[in-house]
Design a protein around this motif. Structure first.
Motif, PDB file in Angstrom:
ATOM      1  N   LEU A   1       4.871  -3.261  -0.256  1.00 25.40           N
ATOM      2  CA  LEU A   1       5.357  -5.419  -0.501  1.00 25.40           C
ATOM      3  C   LEU A   1       4.048  -5.772  -0.525  1.00 25.40           C
ATOM      4  N   ASN A   2       3.625  -5.486   1.027  1.00 23.03           N
ATOM      5  CA  ASN A   2       2.225  -5.958   1.153  1.00 23.03           C
ATOM      6  C   ASN A   2       1.459  -5.738   0.764  1.00 23.03           C
ATOM      7  N   ALA A   3       0.687  -4.393   0.358  1.00 18.11           N
ATOM      8  CA  ALA A   3      -0.168  -3.962  -0.398  1.00 18.11           C
ATOM      9  C   ALA A   3      -0.135  -4.483  -2.010  1.00 18.11           C
ATOM     10  N   THR A   4       1.307  -5.019  -2.397  1.00 17.68           N
ATOM     11  CA  THR A   4       1.146  -5.876  -4.102  1.00 17.68           C
ATOM     12  C   THR A   4       0.721  -6.566  -3.822  1.00 17.68           C
TER      13      THR A   4
ATOM     14  N   ASN B   1      -5.940   4.698  -1.648  1.00 18.16           N
ATOM     15  CA  ASN B   1      -5.520   5.834  -1.996  1.00 18.16           C
ATOM     16  C   ASN B   1      -4.056   5.484  -1.114  1.00 18.16           C
ATOM     17  N   TYR B   2      -3.483   5.186  -0.184  1.00 16.66           N
ATOM     18  CA  TYR B   2      -2.035   5.403   0.491  1.00 16.66           C
ATOM     19  C   TYR B   2      -1.058   4.179  -0.398  1.00 16.66           C
TER      20      TYR B   2
ATOM     21  N   GLU C   1       3.273   3.168  -6.074  1.00 17.98           N
ATOM     22  CA  GLU C   1       4.067   3.637  -7.163  1.00 17.98           C
ATOM     23  C   GLU C   1       5.799   4.137  -7.133  1.00 17.98           C
ATOM     24  N   LYS C   2       5.738   4.223  -5.393  1.00 19.01           N
ATOM     25  CA  LYS C   2       6.465   5.018  -5.200  1.00 19.01           C
ATOM     26  C   LYS C   2       7.904   3.692  -4.934  1.00 19.01           C
ATOM     27  N   PHE C   3       7.358   2.510  -4.546  1.00 22.65           N
ATOM     28  CA  PHE C   3       8.168   1.429  -5.214  1.00 22.65           C
ATOM     29  C   PHE C   3       8.137   0.628  -6.293  1.00 22.65           C
ATOM     30  N   GLN C   4       7.505   0.875  -7.571  1.00 27.85           N
ATOM     31  CA  GLN C   4       7.334   0.192  -8.272  1.00 27.85           C
ATOM     32  C   GLN C   4       8.595  -0.909  -8.838  1.00 27.85           C
TER      33      GLN C   4
ATOM     34  N   HIS D   1      11.315  -1.063  -7.547  1.00 24.91           N
ATOM     35  CA  HIS D   1      12.028  -2.172  -6.911  1.00 24.91           C
ATOM     36  C   HIS D   1      11.710  -3.587  -6.836  1.00 24.91           C
ATOM     37  N   PRO D   2      13.227  -4.582  -7.102  1.00 23.13           N
ATOM     38  CA  PRO D   2      13.341  -5.823  -8.050  1.00 23.13           C
ATOM     39  C   PRO D   2      12.017  -6.521  -7.403  1.00 23.13           C
ATOM     40  N   LYS D   3      11.510  -7.271  -5.889  1.00 22.03           N
ATOM     41  CA  LYS D   3      10.898  -7.633  -5.556  1.00 22.03           C
ATOM     42  C   LYS D   3       9.424  -7.392  -5.477  1.00 22.03           C
ATOM     43  N   ILE D   4       8.485  -5.801  -5.891  1.00 24.78           N
ATOM     44  CA  ILE D   4       7.431  -5.414  -5.936  1.00 24.78           C
ATOM     45  C   ILE D   4       7.645  -5.704  -7.600  1.00 24.78           C
ATOM     46  N   ARG D   5       8.066  -5.466  -8.060  1.00 25.38           N
ATOM     47  CA  ARG D   5       8.095  -5.436  -9.888  1.00 25.38           C
ATOM     48  C   ARG D   5       7.942  -6.897 -10.283  1.00 25.38           C
ATOM     49  N   ARG D   6       8.497  -7.976  -9.472  1.00 22.50           N
ATOM     50  CA  ARG D   6       8.027  -9.243  -9.675  1.00 22.50           C
ATOM     51  C   ARG D   6       7.024  -9.249  -9.385  1.00 22.50           C
ATOM     52  N   ILE D   7       6.275  -8.932  -8.322  1.00 26.73           N
ATOM     53  CA  ILE D   7       5.276  -9.314  -7.599  1.00 26.73           C
ATOM     54  C   ILE D   7       3.714  -9.140  -8.823  1.00 26.73           C
ATOM     55  N   ALA D   8       4.378  -7.357  -8.718  1.00 31.79           N
ATOM     56  CA  ALA D   8       3.519  -6.646  -9.573  1.00 31.79           C
ATOM     57  C   ALA D   8       3.435  -7.670 -11.235  1.00 31.79           C
TER      58      ALA D   8
END
Length: 433
Positions: A33-36, A360-361, A367-370, A372-379
């Protein structure tokens, strides 16, 4: 003080049993989430603008051998050669009377060709003239009609021009080797296939996309769409695939073996798409539109992953993706060429090993959590200019109304009389072989 005794590093055993690490997934989710969020914070794609033209930028060409050299032609007949590392114009040529309609570099990078409204094809040296030497073309061919586009063969001294027909020229001769035509209309662009180099594609204003074979000197087949196609671009990695930029706000990716329906319809623009160019990896392409924005589409997705715009940028007429897959150049109506990052939040310059490892990490976590609704919305969130935002809303309402009308028609008609037509086949009128 350190003694020279060999220090043996003791391997620390680590048990990867998930039962012993109950908080691993929540911890990774927080990091993702923080990375996104940070990716959106650091998304600053605009690098610089190259100004110097005195009229709208109408066409651009890449140097085949030099990453830092790019050529641009304007509506006042002026051609400029730019050095991207220094971000300055190194040479200006008054090439034509009226518009520069098209330009392309020779495959070896020693010269380039331009066509203009003055019915001429001119070949110019890539190097600047010597001190005291006149700025003159190497060759000039005077044609009978206006040429609207030009492209050079990827391996041989052959180039093609288009206007009322597609002409294929040998560099040594002043008359075309062969002229290809199918129907009678003006052809807006012609492109050589970078892999199967004897194949050409052209777009005509009677809504056709025509494919030609240079060896047989005949047209192969054509596909007729609902609206006019402005230009097309071949995929540099897949020989049969090309993408067409259409007036109906969409882009269509075709496989030339199966023209009955496109492989993918790319929808997001809210006005006519004027230009398209592939990335050298063949995985993505960039499109320029009349709606004052450029968009980056993955080849296999129907919607764009990125949209670039500025307050001052007007209708974008031409766009190019640089050969190192890092930058995008676009030329627009208000006399500017803009340089963008292909990956909006990428850090430029040399990365330390730890930075690279962290990057890279984070990428793997995203990619692993792409999904998830919250992460997807921000991305996926992008800020759009008000005009585009309102037009998208309007078009959504219109699409919904059309869908409802079709449902009602189907409901109140005899079963089977209103067929289901897929989105891909909706825009194709006919395929002629």
């Amino acid at each position: 003080w350190v003694s020279n005794v060999n220090v043996t590093l003791i391997a620390v055993p680590r048990n990867y049993d998930p039962a012993l690490h109950p908080f691993e997934v929540p911890r990774e989710y927080t990091r993702a989430l923080n990375a996104t969020k940070l990716e959106r914070v650091f998304a600053k794609p605009f690098l610089t603008s190259l100004d110097g033209h005195r009229d709208g930028v109408n066409c651009m060409a890449k140097h085949p051998k030099s990453l830092s050299t790019v050529l641009s032609g304007a509506c006042d007949g002026e051609v400029k050669i730019w050095n991207l590392t220094r971000r300055e114009c190194v040479r200006t040529i008054q090439a034509h009377e009226g518009f520069v309609r098209g330009m392309c570099a020779r495959f070896c990078g020693t010269s380039f060709f331009t066509v203009g409204d003055d019915k001429t094809v001119k070949q110019w040296k890539m190097e600047s003239p010597e001190y005291g030497e006149e700025e003159e073309p190497v060759h000039t061919i005077l044609g009978k009609t206006v040429y609207t586009g030009i492209d050079h063969h990827w391996k041989e001294p052959v180039f093609a021009t288009c206007g009322h027909q597609v002409d294929i020229w040998d560099e040594q001769r002043t008359s075309p080797m062969c002229s290809l035509t199918w129907g009678f209309d003006s052809i807006s662009s012609v492109k050589f296939n970078p892999i199967e180099t004897y194949l050409l594609g052209s777009c005509a204003s009677d809504r056709n996309i025509v494919l030609y074979d240079m060896r047989k000197s005949t047209p192969l087949k054509k596909v007729i769409l609902n609206m006019r196609t402005n230009t097309l671009c071949w995929n540099p990695m897949e020989a049969f695939v090309f993408t067409a930029a259409n007036e109906d706000y969409n882009l269509y990716t075709f496989d030339m073996r199966f023209l009955e329906s496109p492989v993918m319809v790319h929808m997001d623009h809210v006005s006519a798409v004027l230009d398209v160019d592939y990335s050298p990896t063949g995985k993505e392409f960039v499109s320029a539109s009349f709606d004052k924005s450029i968009r980056i589409f993955p080849v296999d997705k129907g919607h764009s992953r990125e949209v670039y715009h500025t307050k001052r940028m007007q209708h974008v007429i031409t766009v190019k993706w640089t050969s190192d897959n890092k930058y995008i150049l676009c030329g627009s109506d208000e006399m500017n060429i803009r340089l963008w990052k292909a990956n909006a939040s990428e850090k430029l310059g040399v990365l330390a090993p730890r930075e690279k490892a962290a990057m890279n990490y984070n990428q793997k976590l995203k990619e692993k959590f792409q999904y998830h609704p919250k992460i997807r919305r921000i991305a996926q969130h992008r800020h759009l200019p008000k005009s585009i935002f309102c037009q998208i809303k309007e078009q959504r309402i219109m699409r919904e109304a059309r869908r409802r009308k079709e449902l009602n028609r189907r409901k109140h008609s005899k079963p089977g009389s209103v067929p289901f037509v897929s989105e891909r086949k909706k825009h194709i009128v006919a395929v002629v072989k």
